[in-house]
Design a protein around this motif. Structure first.
Motif, PDB file in Angstrom:
ATOM      1  N   LEU A  93       0.683  -1.132  -0.056  1.00  0.00           N
ATOM      2  CA  LEU A  93       0.073  -0.120   0.040  1.00  0.00           C
ATOM      3  C   LEU A  93       1.025   1.205  -0.227  1.00  0.00           C
ATOM      4  O   LEU A  93       0.580   2.243  -0.708  1.00  0.00           O
ATOM      5  N   VAL A  94       2.131   1.145   0.500  1.00  0.00           N
ATOM      6  CA  VAL A  94       2.879   2.489   0.672  1.00  0.00           C
ATOM      7  C   VAL A  94       3.324   2.510  -0.445  1.00  0.00           C
ATOM      8  O   VAL A  94       3.564   3.558  -1.265  1.00  0.00           O
ATOM      9  N   GLU A  95       4.010   1.636  -1.048  1.00  0.00           N
ATOM     10  CA  GLU A  95       4.761   1.705  -2.443  1.00  0.00           C
ATOM     11  C   GLU A  95       3.472   2.094  -3.666  1.00  0.00           C
ATOM     12  O   GLU A  95       3.979   3.006  -4.516  1.00  0.00           O
ATOM     13  N   THR A  96       2.461   1.750  -3.614  1.00  0.00           N
ATOM     14  CA  THR A  96       1.384   2.230  -4.352  1.00  0.00           C
ATOM     15  C   THR A  96       1.017   3.694  -4.267  1.00  0.00           C
ATOM     16  O   THR A  96       0.902   4.417  -5.030  1.00  0.00           O
ATOM     17  N   ALA A  97       0.951   4.022  -2.893  1.00  0.00           N
ATOM     18  CA  ALA A  97       0.768   5.621  -2.642  1.00  0.00           C
ATOM     19  C   ALA A  97       1.975   6.259  -3.055  1.00  0.00           C
ATOM     20  O   ALA A  97       1.733   7.681  -3.626  1.00  0.00           O
ATOM     21  N   ILE A  98       3.156   6.026  -2.959  1.00  0.00           N
ATOM     22  CA  ILE A  98       4.292   6.738  -3.412  1.00  0.00           C
ATOM     23  C   ILE A  98       4.374   6.707  -4.895  1.00  0.00           C
ATOM     24  O   ILE A  98       4.365   7.927  -5.554  1.00  0.00           O
ATOM     25  N   GLY A  99       4.058   5.826  -5.634  1.00  0.00           N
ATOM     26  CA  GLY A  99       4.012   5.778  -7.005  1.00  0.00           C
ATOM     27  C   GLY A  99       2.988   6.546  -7.491  1.00  0.00           C
ATOM     28  O   GLY A  99       3.152   7.182  -8.907  1.00  0.00           O
ATOM     29  N   LEU A 100       1.484   6.654  -6.821  1.00  0.00           N
ATOM     30  CA  LEU A 100       0.502   7.407  -7.453  1.00  0.00           C
ATOM     31  C   LEU A 100       1.063   9.002  -7.183  1.00  0.00           C
ATOM     32  O   LEU A 100       0.809   9.593  -8.191  1.00  0.00           O
ATOM     33  N   THR A 101       1.467   9.464  -6.082  1.00  0.00           N
ATOM     34  CA  THR A 101       1.898  10.791  -5.834  1.00  0.00           C
ATOM     35  C   THR A 101       2.993  11.127  -7.119  1.00  0.00           C
ATOM     36  O   THR A 101       2.823  12.163  -7.588  1.00  0.00           O
ATOM     37  N   VAL A 102       4.202  10.470  -7.035  1.00  0.00           N
ATOM     38  CA  VAL A 102       5.227  10.827  -7.835  1.00  0.00           C
ATOM     39  C   VAL A 102       4.777  10.985  -9.338  1.00  0.00           C
ATOM     40  O   VAL A 102       5.164  11.733 -10.081  1.00  0.00           O
ATOM     41  N   ALA A 103       3.969  10.115  -9.809  1.00  0.00           N
ATOM     42  CA  ALA A 103       3.513   9.899 -11.091  1.00  0.00           C
ATOM     43  C   ALA A 103       2.796  11.043 -11.459  1.00  0.00           C
ATOM     44  O   ALA A 103       2.891  11.926 -12.502  1.00  0.00           O
ATOM     45  N   THR A 104       1.725  11.404 -10.646  1.00  0.00           N
ATOM     46  CA  THR A 104       0.837  12.311 -10.837  1.00  0.00           C
ATOM     47  C   THR A 104       1.465  14.067 -10.984  1.00  0.00           C
ATOM     48  O   THR A 104       1.144  14.892 -11.568  1.00  0.00           O
ATOM     49  N   VAL A 105       2.391  14.058  -9.753  1.00  0.00           N
ATOM     50  CA  VAL A 105       3.141  15.230  -9.891  1.00  0.00           C
ATOM     51  C   VAL A 105       4.045  15.535 -11.025  1.00  0.00           C
ATOM     52  O   VAL A 105       3.975  16.705 -11.467  1.00  0.00           O
ATOM     53  N   MET A 106       4.851  14.689 -11.509  1.00  0.00           N
ATOM     54  CA  MET A 106       5.716  14.776 -12.618  1.00  0.00           C
ATOM     55  C   MET A 106       4.898  15.044 -13.726  1.00  0.00           C
ATOM     56  O   MET A 106       5.267  15.821 -14.587  1.00  0.00           O
ATOM     57  N   THR A 107       3.668  14.173 -13.912  1.00  0.00           N
ATOM     58  CA  THR A 107       3.038  14.437 -15.203  1.00  0.00           C
ATOM     59  C   THR A 107       2.366  15.924 -15.273  1.00  0.00           C
ATOM     60  O   THR A 107       2.423  16.482 -16.164  1.00  0.00           O
ATOM     61  N   SER A 108       1.847  16.349 -14.165  1.00  0.00           N
ATOM     62  CA  SER A 108       1.426  17.732 -14.019  1.00  0.00           C
ATOM     63  C   SER A 108       2.382  18.717 -14.236  1.00  0.00           C
ATOM     64  O   SER A 108       2.005  19.678 -14.909  1.00  0.00           O
ATOM     65  N   VAL A 109       3.778  18.693 -13.737  1.00  0.00           N
ATOM     66  CA  VAL A 109       4.587  19.511 -13.838  1.00  0.00           C
ATOM     67  C   VAL A 109       4.724  19.672 -15.358  1.00  0.00           C
ATOM     68  O   VAL A 109       4.953  21.003 -16.132  1.00  0.00           O
ATOM     69  N   PHE A 110       4.969  18.512 -16.309  1.00  0.00           N
ATOM     70  CA  PHE A 110       5.358  18.549 -17.316  1.00  0.00           C
ATOM     71  C   PHE A 110       4.133  18.901 -18.394  1.00  0.00           C
ATOM     72  O   PHE A 110       4.233  20.050 -19.333  1.00  0.00           O
ATOM     73  N   PHE A 111       2.828  18.675 -17.969  1.00  0.00           N
ATOM     74  CA  PHE A 111       1.667  19.419 -18.586  1.00  0.00           C
ATOM     75  C   PHE A 111       1.624  20.973 -18.443  1.00  0.00           C
ATOM     76  O   PHE A 111       1.212  21.809 -19.461  1.00  0.00           O
ATOM     77  N   SER A 112       2.040  21.589 -17.335  1.00  0.00           N
ATOM     78  CA  SER A 112       1.954  23.007 -17.112  1.00  0.00           C
ATOM     79  C   SER A 112       3.204  23.562 -17.890  1.00  0.00           C
ATOM     80  O   SER A 112       2.905  24.597 -18.517  1.00  0.00           O
ATOM     81  N   PHE A 113       4.279  23.029 -17.922  1.00  0.00           N
ATOM     82  CA  PHE A 113       5.330  23.569 -18.949  1.00  0.00           C
ATOM     83  C   PHE A 113       4.946  23.584 -20.379  1.00  0.00           C
ATOM     84  O   PHE A 113       5.201  24.596 -20.973  1.00  0.00           O
ATOM     85  N   THR A 114       4.432  22.401 -20.696  1.00  0.00           N
ATOM     86  CA  THR A 114       4.160  22.358 -22.194  1.00  0.00           C
ATOM     87  C   THR A 114       2.906  23.243 -22.291  1.00  0.00           C
ATOM     88  O   THR A 114       2.987  23.734 -23.535  1.00  0.00           O
ATOM     89  N   GLY A 115       2.121  23.449 -21.755  1.00  0.00           N
ATOM     90  CA  GLY A 115       0.850  24.286 -21.874  1.00  0.00           C
ATOM     91  C   GLY A 115       1.275  25.716 -21.960  1.00  0.00           C
ATOM     92  O   GLY A 115       0.166  26.289 -22.471  1.00  0.00           O
ATOM     93  N   ARG A 116       2.263  26.124 -21.277  1.00  0.00           N
ATOM     94  CA  ARG A 116       2.645  27.753 -21.454  1.00  0.00           C
ATOM     95  C   ARG A 116       3.157  27.931 -22.988  1.00  0.00           C
ATOM     96  O   ARG A 116       3.272  28.989 -23.272  1.00  0.00           O
ATOM     97  N   GLY A 117       3.355  26.973 -23.769  1.00  0.00           N
ATOM     98  CA  GLY A 117       3.769  27.254 -25.074  1.00  0.00           C
ATOM     99  C   GLY A 117       5.274  27.456 -25.074  1.00  0.00           C
ATOM    100  O   GLY A 117       5.854  27.872 -24.131  1.00  0.00           O
ATOM    101  N   ALA A 118       5.920  27.908 -26.512  1.00  0.00           N
ATOM    102  CA  ALA A 118       7.333  28.089 -26.494  1.00  0.00           C
ATOM    103  C   ALA A 118       7.500  29.561 -26.647  1.00  0.00           C
ATOM    104  O   ALA A 118       6.583  30.146 -27.294  1.00  0.00           O
ATOM    105  N   SER A 119       8.461  30.159 -25.858  1.00  0.00           N
ATOM    106  CA  SER A 119       8.974  31.481 -26.284  1.00  0.00           C
ATOM    107  C   SER A 119      10.169  31.843 -26.352  1.00  0.00           C
ATOM    108  O   SER A 119      11.158  31.081 -25.824  1.00  0.00           O
ATOM    109  N   ARG A 120      10.720  32.359 -27.263  1.00  0.00           N
ATOM    110  CA  ARG A 120      12.208  32.880 -27.550  1.00  0.00           C
ATOM    111  C   ARG A 120      12.216  34.287 -27.237  1.00  0.00           C
ATOM    112  O   ARG A 120      11.609  35.148 -27.750  1.00  0.00           O
TER     113      ARG A 120
END
Length: 329
Positions: free
Chosen positions: A302-329
């Motif tokens: 149960l502990v490993e499942t909880a860790i995997g769930l939080t780590v996966a969702t946090v990492m994915t959310s951070v990527f979504f936020s970066f990508t959603g802002r679009g590219a700027s130069r």
């Protein structure tokens, strides 16, 4: 000189050369790639030192998801480092020399490399972890027993740090409930047929391997942290190739907002449940009083499942936020 020592010296030389190249490089994309190489060589050193779990984490986090997130950050800024004024270089160099000298001085008290008489081998705690854990839990991977059971409270603190850091980054980048800006065409790789086909084929195998790492962590290298990063890397790959809109159809942002705290709540709720059952916080023996070893295995799962769930969702959310802002130069 043995072959083992020679390989270690060679890898250490590569680390030093890579670090020196990074410090001399102004192109940030190339520096990011060299940083990934640095993590890969570090993971190889961990394998030689029999720290396979640490090597697995270094490969998944350092080489994989960190490199992708750094590339996502670079897509929002310039691709070359600004020139540092000369007057600011001397204080930085003094700090580096002082820190390096302090570490070198402290390293003089370390036992000889590869010695059989190190405290790690001779200390009574080592015997407790390597022998007693097998009797208490019957889990072959002692690292999992230590992280998820013996020092479960410390692991809970680490998960709180991951959760807090992830939520802080998301708040700085903007609410996830807001619809993201459309991704520019040059950031979508779906037009390349080979990438589209290969990534589509690899996606289910990546997720399946993440499940294997999660549920096989008590028998071999792996666990919730590594599995969570691998889960996130699968969705990151899908988003890089097919675009943010496509991946959010599979994993909407609203679902991520729910899943991010769910893992942490599961971890803490398990501790509260063990207290209500008459034991200490995170005392898994109370889950199966008639078979404490089975209770330990259930709690660790149960502990490993909880860790995997939080780590996966946090990492994915951070990527979504970066990508959603679009590219700027």
């Amino acid at each position: 000189m043995t072959a083992f020592v020679l390989v270690n010296i060679s890898l250490f030389a590569i680390l030093g050369a890579t670090a020196l190249a990074i410090t001399r490089m102004r192109a940030l994309y190339e520096a990011t790639m060299l940083t990934a190489l640095f993590s890969l060589v570090t993971g190889s050193l961990f394998v030689l030192l029999d720290a396979v779990d640490v090597a697995f984490t270094e490969a998944a986090v350092g080489v994989g998801i960190s490199t992708v997130l750094l590339l996502g950050v670079l897509s929002l800024t310039r691709s070359r480092e600004a020139v540092t004024p000369r007057r600011r270089r001397l204080p930085a160099a003094l700090v580096v020399l002082f820190a390096g000298g302090a570490l070198g001085y402290a390293a003089q008290d370390l036992p000889p490399f590869g010695s059989a008489t190190t405290p790690v081998r001779d200390h009574p705690v080592t015997e407790t972890y390597l022998v007693q854990s097998q009797q208490d839990m019957g889990i072959p991977n002692t690292v999992t027993s230590v992280l998820a059971s013996y020092r479960g409270l410390d692991t809970l603190g680490e998960l709180v740090v991951v959760f807090t850091a992830g939520v802080t980054v998301l708040l700085l980048l903007g609410p996830l409930t807001r619809r993201n800006h459309p991704v520019k065409k040059d950031l979508v790789l779906a037009d390349y047929r080979v990438l589209r086909v290969v990534s589509g084929v690899l996606m289910p195998f990546i997720l399946l391997f993440a499940l294997y790492v999660l549920f096989h962590g008590d028998y071999g290298a792996g666990g919730g942290f590594q599995a969570g990063v691998i889960f996130a890397s699968g969705f990151v790959l899908y988003g890089l190739v097919f675009g943010l809109d496509r991946v959010q159809q599979v994993l909407p942002q609203a679902v991520l907002w729910v899943l991010i705290p769910l893992g942490l709540l599961l971890f803490m709720g398990l501790g509260v449940a063990t207290v209500l059952l008459g034991g200490s916080f995170l005392d898994y023996d109370t889950l199966r009083p008639d078979d404490t070893a089975a209770g330990q295995r259930l709690g660790i799962l149960l502990v490993e499942t909880a860790i995997g769930l939080t780590v996966a969702t946090v990492m994915t959310s951070v990527f979504f936020s970066f990508t959603g802002r679009g590219a700027s130069r």
